[in-house]
Design a protein around this motif. Structure first.
Motif, PDB file in Angstrom:
ATOM      1  N   GLU A   1       0.792  -1.225   0.000  1.00 33.86           N
ATOM      2  CA  GLU A   1       0.000   0.000   0.000  1.00 33.86           C
ATOM      3  C   GLU A   1       0.828   1.281   0.000  1.00 33.86           C
ATOM      4  O   GLU A   1       0.273   2.361   0.088  1.00 33.86           O
ATOM      5  CB  GLU A   1      -0.930   0.007   1.220  1.00 33.86           C
ATOM      6  CG  GLU A   1      -1.962  -1.110   1.212  1.00 33.86           C
ATOM      7  CD  GLU A   1      -2.888  -1.036   0.006  1.00 33.86           C
ATOM      8  OE1 GLU A   1      -3.133   0.083  -0.480  1.00 33.86           O
ATOM      9  OE2 GLU A   1      -3.340  -2.091  -0.443  1.00 33.86           O
ATOM     10  N   GLY A   2       2.164   1.212  -0.055  1.00 28.92           N
ATOM     11  CA  GLY A   2       2.970   2.423  -0.073  1.00 28.92           C
ATOM     12  C   GLY A   2       2.617   3.309  -1.263  1.00 28.92           C
ATOM     13  O   GLY A   2       2.156   2.837  -2.306  1.00 28.92           O
TER      14      GLY A   2
ATOM     15  N   GLN B   1      17.258  10.822  -9.979  1.00 30.40           N
ATOM     16  CA  GLN B   1      16.794  11.638  -8.862  1.00 30.40           C
ATOM     17  C   GLN B   1      16.248  12.971  -9.360  1.00 30.40           C
ATOM     18  O   GLN B   1      15.288  13.509  -8.798  1.00 30.40           O
ATOM     19  CB  GLN B   1      17.920  11.896  -7.851  1.00 30.40           C
ATOM     20  CG  GLN B   1      17.391  12.596  -6.605  1.00 30.40           C
ATOM     21  CD  GLN B   1      18.466  13.003  -5.630  1.00 30.40           C
ATOM     22  OE1 GLN B   1      19.474  13.590  -6.009  1.00 30.40           O
ATOM     23  NE2 GLN B   1      18.267  12.696  -4.356  1.00 30.40           N
ATOM     24  N   GLY B   2      16.847  13.514 -10.431  1.00 27.85           N
ATOM     25  CA  GLY B   2      16.312  14.738 -11.009  1.00 27.85           C
ATOM     26  C   GLY B   2      14.874  14.569 -11.453  1.00 27.85           C
ATOM     27  O   GLY B   2      14.024  15.443 -11.217  1.00 27.85           O
ATOM     28  N   LEU B   3      14.570  13.447 -12.094  1.00 27.57           N
ATOM     29  CA  LEU B   3      13.193  13.171 -12.513  1.00 27.57           C
ATOM     30  C   LEU B   3      12.263  13.107 -11.310  1.00 27.57           C
ATOM     31  O   LEU B   3      11.150  13.637 -11.334  1.00 27.57           O
ATOM     32  CB  LEU B   3      13.145  11.860 -13.297  1.00 27.57           C
ATOM     33  CG  LEU B   3      13.844  11.843 -14.659  1.00 27.57           C
ATOM     34  CD1 LEU B   3      13.849  10.432 -15.230  1.00 27.57           C
ATOM     35  CD2 LEU B   3      13.179  12.799 -15.625  1.00 27.57           C
TER      36      LEU B   3
ATOM     37  N   SER C   1       3.798   7.698  -9.574  1.00 25.30           N
ATOM     38  CA  SER C   1       3.675   7.633  -8.122  1.00 25.30           C
ATOM     39  C   SER C   1       3.357   8.997  -7.528  1.00 25.30           C
ATOM     40  O   SER C   1       2.808   9.088  -6.430  1.00 25.30           O
ATOM     41  CB  SER C   1       4.974   7.094  -7.511  1.00 25.30           C
ATOM     42  OG  SER C   1       5.202   5.757  -7.924  1.00 25.30           O
ATOM     43  N   ALA C   2       3.683  10.072  -8.252  1.00 23.78           N
ATOM     44  CA  ALA C   2       3.356  11.429  -7.807  1.00 23.78           C
ATOM     45  C   ALA C   2       1.997  11.878  -8.322  1.00 23.78           C
ATOM     46  O   ALA C   2       1.633  13.050  -8.172  1.00 23.78           O
ATOM     47  CB  ALA C   2       4.439  12.398  -8.275  1.00 23.78           C
TER      48      ALA C   2
ATOM     49  N   VAL D   1       7.764  15.439  -7.961  1.00 26.52           N
ATOM     50  CA  VAL D   1       7.108  15.791  -6.707  1.00 26.52           C
ATOM     51  C   VAL D   1       7.170  17.277  -6.395  1.00 26.52           C
ATOM     52  O   VAL D   1       6.376  17.778  -5.590  1.00 26.52           O
ATOM     53  CB  VAL D   1       7.717  15.001  -5.520  1.00 26.52           C
ATOM     54  CG1 VAL D   1       7.578  13.509  -5.742  1.00 26.52           C
ATOM     55  CG2 VAL D   1       9.182  15.368  -5.294  1.00 26.52           C
ATOM     56  N   GLY D   2       8.084  18.010  -7.053  1.00 26.26           N
ATOM     57  CA  GLY D   2       8.297  19.394  -6.683  1.00 26.26           C
ATOM     58  C   GLY D   2       7.693  20.428  -7.598  1.00 26.26           C
ATOM     59  O   GLY D   2       7.479  21.572  -7.184  1.00 26.26           O
ATOM     60  N   LEU D   3       7.382  20.047  -8.841  1.00 30.59           N
ATOM     61  CA  LEU D   3       6.910  21.039  -9.807  1.00 30.59           C
ATOM     62  C   LEU D   3       5.542  20.744 -10.396  1.00 30.59           C
ATOM     63  O   LEU D   3       4.909  21.643 -10.958  1.00 30.59           O
ATOM     64  CB  LEU D   3       7.918  21.155 -10.963  1.00 30.59           C
ATOM     65  CG  LEU D   3       9.351  21.565 -10.599  1.00 30.59           C
ATOM     66  CD1 LEU D   3      10.193  21.674 -11.861  1.00 30.59           C
ATOM     67  CD2 LEU D   3       9.376  22.866  -9.814  1.00 30.59           C
ATOM     68  N   LEU D   4       5.080  19.515 -10.294  1.00 28.55           N
ATOM     69  CA  LEU D   4       3.846  19.118 -10.984  1.00 28.55           C
ATOM     70  C   LEU D   4       2.752  18.763  -9.985  1.00 28.55           C
ATOM     71  O   LEU D   4       2.972  17.932  -9.096  1.00 28.55           O
ATOM     72  CB  LEU D   4       4.116  17.915 -11.902  1.00 28.55           C
ATOM     73  CG  LEU D   4       5.136  18.157 -13.007  1.00 28.55           C
ATOM     74  CD1 LEU D   4       5.461  16.867 -13.727  1.00 28.55           C
ATOM     75  CD2 LEU D   4       4.614  19.195 -13.994  1.00 28.55           C
ATOM     76  N   PRO D   5       1.577  19.362 -10.112  1.00 33.16           N
ATOM     77  CA  PRO D   5       0.472  19.007  -9.211  1.00 33.16           C
ATOM     78  C   PRO D   5      -0.087  17.621  -9.531  1.00 33.16           C
ATOM     79  O   PRO D   5      -0.006  17.144 -10.674  1.00 33.16           O
ATOM     80  CB  PRO D   5      -0.570  20.089  -9.494  1.00 33.16           C
ATOM     81  CG  PRO D   5      -0.283  20.550 -10.886  1.00 33.16           C
ATOM     82  CD  PRO D   5       1.203  20.428 -11.070  1.00 33.16           C
TER      83      PRO D   5
END
Length: 520
Positions: free
Chosen positions: A134-135, A228-230, A260-261, A235-239
């Protein structure tokens, strides 16, 4: 997932099945194999352990008789919850709850709160199974999990691996770099700045300038590899719920950083010149796309090189839409015939392009050094997220990478690497012409790592993957990069040696012909 390094000892006086059951018993009772964990199918256990099926059946029968495992129709064989089995409570799904508690629909138990307010659901004590399932981050595709595991199995010929073989890596040159550093400076044992080592960012800035990208160090974030850039961008730029456009097939389909995001994909077709731009504007408006992801130089998995005209068209169309671009430049330096056109970032006058780079494909996967180039507010935002996850890439790796770039080692290595990759590519193409004529078509890559093999007729790719593994071959099948694919393979000429290619490619051709036969 069971351990795969241990095998029973045929020379032992203890029967093989008893060695296996004892080993499995220790794993279960120590908690290394938690309740609910699924065991591999019997055929796979036979392969892992190097024994016949009757030995495996006997060993599993002993464990089942002891109440340590149980088979479930359609659910395979799983480890039993020993504590729940002892008190009659549930382990999962189809068991009844312990006296005085009730089981909910998921198979979890419920216990009294003690204050008369009701019941609280709890999991069976010690069971990690539902946590694993469930992660929020999706698991790898089953075939990708198999590949990640099998790449370390001795004796397999890796026909699809996307990394240079150890023999192509600059071990001697890197040894000289490390020796120089040991004589010249104290090792950096503290954390680096959030954006990364200033020295490395200056060195990367200089390398980018060679490809026409003007980026000062404050516009560069050092990452632990391009992957890691992807993840940071996802997680940081896309809603959540947003869509990114990308080439189809694409490497991004084989990983789950964006999905996953909560980010969705919308694929666009390509031709031999790269991504087709005629549908881009319509698809961007239809999906309200937040970004376009592209690998313009030696695309993964197809090897396609986007030409200069198509790059400019792409910049013009996305400019009119105000659509940001995420450019993956992992293979930009790995040209074999002539240098590719300038990166999209070199054409960027509006700050719309984020550019990913890495040393993993050319110099050293083990250094884990990559970078993101973009507007300063963007890289600062991503640096803040990175500081919350790993507090920066290895300081020692950054020091070595800076010296590698500044000392001229990188360019010297690239010249040798290109020559060796050119030889390998040409050898692979000659073997394909000899063994796959009339069976498939393929591209002639001008750089990068990959030949995109297009079979004349579709075959069940998962079946081919299993048959190839049984024959000693490890494949990257096309369905990893396009879920509906049934007729492509990503062949790599950078890991398997020429000798291995001479053995492996004819063997692969034979397997494909056999699968195409009626009734096979």
């Amino acid at each position: 997932m069971q351990a795969r390094s241990w095998t029973p000892d045929p020379a032992s006086a203890l029967p093989l099945h008893r060695q296996i059951s004892n080993y499995y018993m220790d794993k279960i009772r120590s908690g290394a194999w938690p309740p609910g964990m699924r065991l591999a199918p019997q055929r796979e256990l036979c392969r892992q352990l190097g024994v016949n099926r009757s030995t495996v059946v006997t060993a599993l029968g002993e464990l089942s008789a002891l109440g340590l495992i149980e088979g479930r129709r359609g659910g395979g064989t799983r480890v039993v919850d020993l504590r729940a089995a002892a008190d009659g409570s549930v382990s999962y799904g189809d068991r009844t709850a312990a006296s005085g508690s009730r089981a909910d629909a998921s198979g979890d138990r419920a216990v009294s709160t003690g204050d008369g307010t009701g019941m609280l659901p709890v999991q069976s004590a010690g069971s990690w199974n539902s946590y694993v399932e469930e992660g929020v981050h999706y698991p790898n595709l089953p075939t990708v999990q198999d590949i990640n595991r099998l790449e370390y199995e001795q004796g397999l010929i890796r026909l699809g691996t996307g990394e240079p073989s150890p023999g192509l890596l600059p071990g001697e040159a890197m040894t000289r770099v490390l020796a120089e550093l040991s004589r010249q400076t104290l090792p950096p044992l503290s954390y680096e700045e959030p954006l990364g080592s200033p020295g490395l960012r200056r060195a990367v800035s200089g390398e980018l300038a060679k490809n026409g990208i003007q980026a000062d160090p404050d516009s560069i974030l050092i990452t632990s590899g391009a992957l890691q850039g992807l993840q940071l961008i996802a997680v940081g730029l896309l809603p959540r719920g947003s869509t990114i456009l990308l080439e189809k097939p694409s490497y991004l389909y084989s990983i789950h950083a964006f999905q996953s995001a909560g980010v969705k994909f919308s694929g666009l077709p390509m031709d031999e010149h790269g991504l087709l731009t005629d549908r881009l504007a319509r698809e961007a408006c239809r999906t309200k796309a937040a970004m376009l992801y592209s690998i313009p130089s030696f695309h993964n998995p197809t090897g396609i090189l986007m030409d200069a005209q198509r790059r400019q068209e792409l910049m013009d169309v996305t400019g009119g839409l105000g659509l940001p671009i995420l450019e993956d430049g992992a293979y930009q330096e790995l040209w074999l015939d002539t240098p590719p056109p300038p990166p999209l970032k070199a054409l960027d006058r509006d700050g719309r392009v984020l550019h990913l780079g890495t040393l993993s494909k050319s110099a050293s996967p083990g250094l884990r050094i990559g970078w993101i180039v973009g507007p300063e507010p963007v890289v600062r935002r991503l640096a803040d997220i990175k500081m919350q996850t790993d507090y920066g890439a290895s300081s020692l790796s950054q020091l070595a990478a800076a010296r590698w770039l500044e000392g001229g080692y990188h360019e010297e290595h690239l010249q040798r690497l290109r020559a060796r990759l050119r030889q390998r590519r040409d050898a692979a193409l000659a073997l394909l012409q000899h063994h796959f004529a009339g069976l498939a078509a393929w591209n002639v890559p001008a750089g990068g790592f990959y030949i995109w093999l297009s079979l004349d007729k579709p075959v069940p790719l998962r079946t081919l993957f299993r048959a190839a593994h049984k024959a000693g071959l490890l494949l990257n099948t096309g369905d990893l990069y396009d879920r509906g694919d049934s007729r492509h393979l990503r062949l790599s000429y950078v890991y398997a040696s020429t000798t291995e290619l001479e053995h492996g490619l004819p063997l692969l051709a034979g397997l494909i012909r056999k699968l195409r036969q009626p009734g096979s």
